[in-house]
Design an enzyme around this catalytic site. Structure first.
Site, short mmCIF file in Angstrom:
data_model
loop_
_atom_site.label_atom_id
_atom_site.label_comp_id
_atom_site.label_asym_id
_atom_site.label_seq_id
_atom_site.Cartn_x
_atom_site.Cartn_y
_atom_site.Cartn_z
N ASN A 147 3.45 1.49 5.41
CA ASN A 147 3.81 2.91 5.53
C ASN A 147 5.01 3.29 4.64
O ASN A 147 5.65 4.30 4.88
CB ASN A 147 4.05 3.30 7.00
CG ASN A 147 5.07 2.40 7.67
OD1 ASN A 147 5.80 1.68 7.00
ND2 ASN A 147 5.14 2.45 8.99
N ARG A 285 16.96 3.52 9.99
CA ARG A 285 17.14 3.23 11.41
C ARG A 285 18.36 3.99 11.93
O ARG A 285 19.38 4.08 11.25
CB ARG A 285 17.36 1.72 11.66
CG ARG A 285 16.09 0.89 11.59
CD ARG A 285 15.06 1.26 12.65
NE ARG A 285 13.82 0.50 12.54
CZ ARG A 285 12.71 0.95 11.94
NH1 ARG A 285 12.67 2.14 11.39
NH2 ARG A 285 11.62 0.19 11.90
N GLN A 314 15.04 4.60 21.20
CA GLN A 314 13.82 5.39 21.05
C GLN A 314 12.90 5.16 22.23
O GLN A 314 12.59 4.00 22.49
CB GLN A 314 13.12 5.02 19.73
CG GLN A 314 13.92 5.50 18.56
CD GLN A 314 13.17 5.46 17.24
OE1 GLN A 314 13.65 5.98 16.27
NE2 GLN A 314 12.01 4.87 17.17
N HIS A 333 10.30 9.97 15.59
CA HIS A 333 10.02 8.90 14.62
C HIS A 333 8.55 8.95 14.20
O HIS A 333 7.69 8.31 14.79
CB HIS A 333 10.34 7.55 15.26
CG HIS A 333 10.42 6.43 14.28
ND1 HIS A 333 10.97 5.21 14.59
CD2 HIS A 333 10.03 6.33 12.99
CE1 HIS A 333 10.90 4.41 13.54
NE2 HIS A 333 10.32 5.07 12.55
P1 NDP Z 1 12.12 -3.33 1.62
O1 NDP Z 1 12.30 -4.68 2.20
O2 NDP Z 1 11.13 -3.14 0.52
O3 NDP Z 1 13.48 -2.78 1.07
C1 NDP Z 1 14.66 -2.90 1.72
C2 NDP Z 1 15.76 -2.94 0.69
O4 NDP Z 1 17.00 -2.86 1.38
C3 NDP Z 1 15.75 -4.23 -0.11
O5 NDP Z 1 15.81 -3.90 -1.47
C4 NDP Z 1 17.03 -4.91 0.37
O6 NDP Z 1 17.72 -5.60 -0.60
C5 NDP Z 1 17.88 -3.73 0.70
N1 NDP Z 1 19.03 -4.08 1.52
C6 NDP Z 1 19.08 -4.89 2.58
N2 NDP Z 1 20.32 -4.95 3.06
C7 NDP Z 1 21.08 -4.16 2.28
C8 NDP Z 1 22.45 -3.81 2.27
N3 NDP Z 1 23.28 -4.35 3.16
N4 NDP Z 1 22.88 -2.96 1.33
C9 NDP Z 1 22.03 -2.44 0.40
N5 NDP Z 1 20.71 -2.74 0.36
C10 NDP Z 1 20.26 -3.59 1.28
O7 NDP Z 1 11.81 -2.38 2.86
P2 NDP Z 1 11.13 -0.93 2.87
O8 NDP Z 1 11.65 -0.15 1.73
O9 NDP Z 1 9.67 -1.04 3.05
O10 NDP Z 1 11.71 -0.38 4.26
C11 NDP Z 1 13.12 -0.22 4.44
C12 NDP Z 1 13.42 0.10 5.88
O11 NDP Z 1 12.93 1.39 6.17
C13 NDP Z 1 12.74 -0.81 6.91
O12 NDP Z 1 13.47 -1.99 7.12
C14 NDP Z 1 12.71 0.05 8.12
O13 NDP Z 1 13.92 -0.09 8.84
C15 NDP Z 1 12.65 1.46 7.56
N6 NDP Z 1 11.32 2.04 7.77
C16 NDP Z 1 11.23 3.20 8.46
C17 NDP Z 1 10.01 3.73 8.77
C18 NDP Z 1 9.89 5.03 9.49
O14 NDP Z 1 8.81 5.31 10.02
N7 NDP Z 1 10.90 5.85 9.54
C19 NDP Z 1 8.76 3.05 8.38
C20 NDP Z 1 8.98 1.91 7.55
C21 NDP Z 1 10.21 1.40 7.30
P3 NDP Z 1 17.26 -6.91 -1.34
O15 NDP Z 1 15.86 -7.16 -0.96
O16 NDP Z 1 17.43 -6.50 -2.76
O17 NDP Z 1 18.17 -7.95 -0.88
#
Ligand code: NDP
Length: 400
Positions: A147, A285, A314, A333
């Site tokens: 998603n 989140r 939630q 959400h």
């Molecule tokens: P990804 O794993 O593709 O991307 C997450 C990114 O966040 C990675 O590039 C990671 O860095 C980076 N990251 C982690 N920790 C840090 C930090 N401390 N500072 C800066 N960057 C950081 O996940 P998605 O993009 O698919 O999803 C992201 C989040 O969105 C999910 O974890 C979830 O919480 C939320 N989400 C919400 C939804 C909703 O319905 N509202 C649905 C789906 C997701 P790197 O990998 O480079 O270390």
């Protein structure tokens, strides 16, 4: 034979099935970057159907029962008398969605001696105490990418809704008004603004791509840099940390997972670093933002608006201040549970279960914890630890 305990959100108030606005959803076979969409052997539903609620059962019942497994589906997840807590001691597998999470705290792990697999039907496993899953050798998996594009579309919608003052303007129409000055006095163009994302993973990068045609300045911060050619193609500026990025941005969107490093990242201090009148969009989140600091910033005008679809807990109580603070554009959400998204994460959940029961490895990109350690996507995007703090309280009582 396994007992599968599945927590899903309630059916629509008008009953199930709803009458659908459209007859189908487009079929997507691959995501950007090449990863294939889920490939279960079959589907127990027609894509476009509402499967994320209790009666939808993620389309799993026939598949599970025909193989002799037991499926328990409930939305009743909080408090010691809830169906979830009552059935937990028998569960081999727990499934829930981030939209209506079954918080898996340390206490709840202790009540589930048979538990071997926890599946997030969607993305984001922060409602699970990963440290405890690691300690107990429980596998955690989520349906990575299912998603991500759905959320990125919601982010773009919310940015435009806030900047252009859509929601109050719509309200004037409902109220029978034609108050153009009232609508226009908080309405701007996005063109020329500086927009930054905290994290440029699947969602963050998709937001950047979708915003590029709006002729904005693009910024990002992340733990790892994007490839140089992608930075160049998008014309996006990298910042070493969120603090330095937010100082130059008119709009900030948060797209990082919740884990101990990001919990409360947007507190009074970080919000004070933002430009006065900046907009903050958080579909990642709720706990990445300090609840009361956000309220203070919206009230003082430090933030011109706050929008998102993620809360803590939630569902949030009816008096959660984000329901009533000024200039917000909150939704429940929902960004990642459009009917299009459901088709993919329900299929992905089935793929995970099929592989689990067949003894075949779960796709690496779906793994968060396996073999007593962070694994697959989990090893890349999460840090070990527990971000379920406060959930114990949420699990003890039903929301008001
Ligand atoms: P990804 O794993 O593709 O991307 C997450 C990114 O966040 C990675 O590039 C990671 O860095 C980076 N990251 C982690 N920790 C840090 C930090 N401390 N500072 C800066 N960057 C950081 O996940 P998605 O993009 O698919 O999803 C992201 C989040 O969105 C999910 O974890 C979830 O919480 C939320 N989400 C919400 C939804 C909703 O319905 N509202 C649905 C789906 C997701 P790197 O990998 O480079 O270390």
């Amino acid at each position: 034979m396994a007992t599968v305990l599945c927590v899903l959100y309630d059916d629509p108030v008008d009953g199930y099935p709803p009458s659908y606005a459209r007859d189908d959803v487009p079929r997507i076979e691959r995501y950007d970057g090449g990863q294939t969409t889920p490939t279960p052997s079959a589907l127990g539903f027609t894509p476009g159907e509402l499967v994320g609620c209790v009666s939808g059962e993620l389309g799993l019942r026939e598949f599970l029962e025909s193989a002799g497994h037991e499926l328990i589906v409930t939305s009743d997840k909080e408090g010691p008398d809830s169906v979830f807590e009552r059935e937990l001691p028998r569960a081999d597998i727990v499934i829930s969605q981030p939209f209506w999470p079954a918080y898996m705290t340390k206490d709840r792990f202790a009540k589930a001696p048979n538990l071997k697999l926890v599946v997030t039907a969607g993305i984001g496993s922060d409602h699970i105490d990963l440290e405890e899953a690691i300690a107990r050798g429980v596998t955690v998996a989520e349906v990575t990418y299912s998603n991500s594009i759905s959320v990125s579309e919601h982010v773009v919608m919310m940015i435009l809704a806030l900047v252009r003052n859509y929601i109050p303007s719509y309200q004037w129409v409902l109220d029978g008004g034609w108050n153009i000055a009232d609508c226009a006095s908080r309405s701007y163009d996005l063109e020329g603004m500086q927009v930054g994302t905290v994290a440029a993973g699947r969602i963050g990068a998709a937001v950047l791509r979708r915003l590029k045609p709006f002729d904005v300045g693009l910024h990002y911060t992340d733990r790892h840099r994007l490839p140089e050619d992608v930075e160049r193609e998008l014309g996006v500026t990298f910042h070493a940390d969120p603090a330095s990025m937010v100082e130059v941005c008119d709009v900030v969107t948060i797209n990082a997972p919740l884990h101990p490093e990001t919990e409360n990242l947007f507190d009074d201090e970080m919000l004070a670093r933002m430009k006065r009148g900046a907009y903050l969009i958080n579909t990642a989140r709720g706990k990445i933002c300090d609840r009361d600091a956000v309220v203070r910033a919206c009230e003082s005008g430090q933030l011109a608006g706050y929008a998102g679809d993620v809360w803590f807990p939630q569902p949030p109580p009816s008096d959660h201040p984000w329901r009533s603070m000024p200039h917000h554009g909150m939704t429940p959400h929902i960004s990642g549970t459009s009917l299009s998204a459901q088709a993919r994460y329900a299929a992905g959940t089935r793929e995970i279960l099929e592989r689990w029961f067949d003894g075949r490895p779960i796709r690496d990109e779906y793994l968060i914890v396996d073999g007593g350690k962070l694994a697959g996507t989990g090893a890349h995007s999460y840090s070990a630890g527990d971000s379920t703090g406060g959930s114990e309280e949420a699990t003890r009582s039903a929301p008001n």
